[in-house]
Scaffold this motif. Structure first.
Motif: not given
Length: 108
Positions: A25-33, A74-75
């Motif tokens: 989930s950390h990688r998913i949120s980092g990719a989103f950001l 969301i961001a």
């Protein structure tokens, strides 16, 4: 005797641990950001930085659509999760995993 067994456990049998779901989930949120930062960088290249000085731009950006407000929320949520998860990761790395041992319950 040919026994047909799977090479890895089935997914319904496998119980995911917290230590394996946090990095994903950390990688998913980092990719989103990173996607959001790239979008705004390309947006600034396209229209220039001068538009951020006009009040009409902010009125259009924040009051034109609910979708923009929801995506900004969301961001902000992804940024706070990414920040707090990074701090937790640093605490577990530098505390000798003491931080994880405190949160676990002992099974008797």
């Amino acid at each position: 005797m040919n026994i047909l067994r799977p090479l890895s456990p089935h997914l319904p049998i496998y119980k995911p641990q917290l230590t394996s779901t946090f990095p994903i989930s950390h990688r998913i949120s980092g990719a989103f950001l990173a996607t959001i930062v790239l979008f705004f960088y390309l947006f600034c290249l396209k229209i220039g930085f001068i538009c951020f000085t006009y009040e009409n731009f902010y009125q259009f950006f924040f009051y034109s659509s609910k979708l923009i407000l929801i995506s900004a929320e969301i961001a902000a949520l992804a940024l706070s999760y990414h920040l707090y998860n990074g701090v937790r990761h640093l605490l577990t790395d530098f505390s000798g995993f003491l931080f994880l041992r405190i949160g676990r319950k002992r099974l008797k």
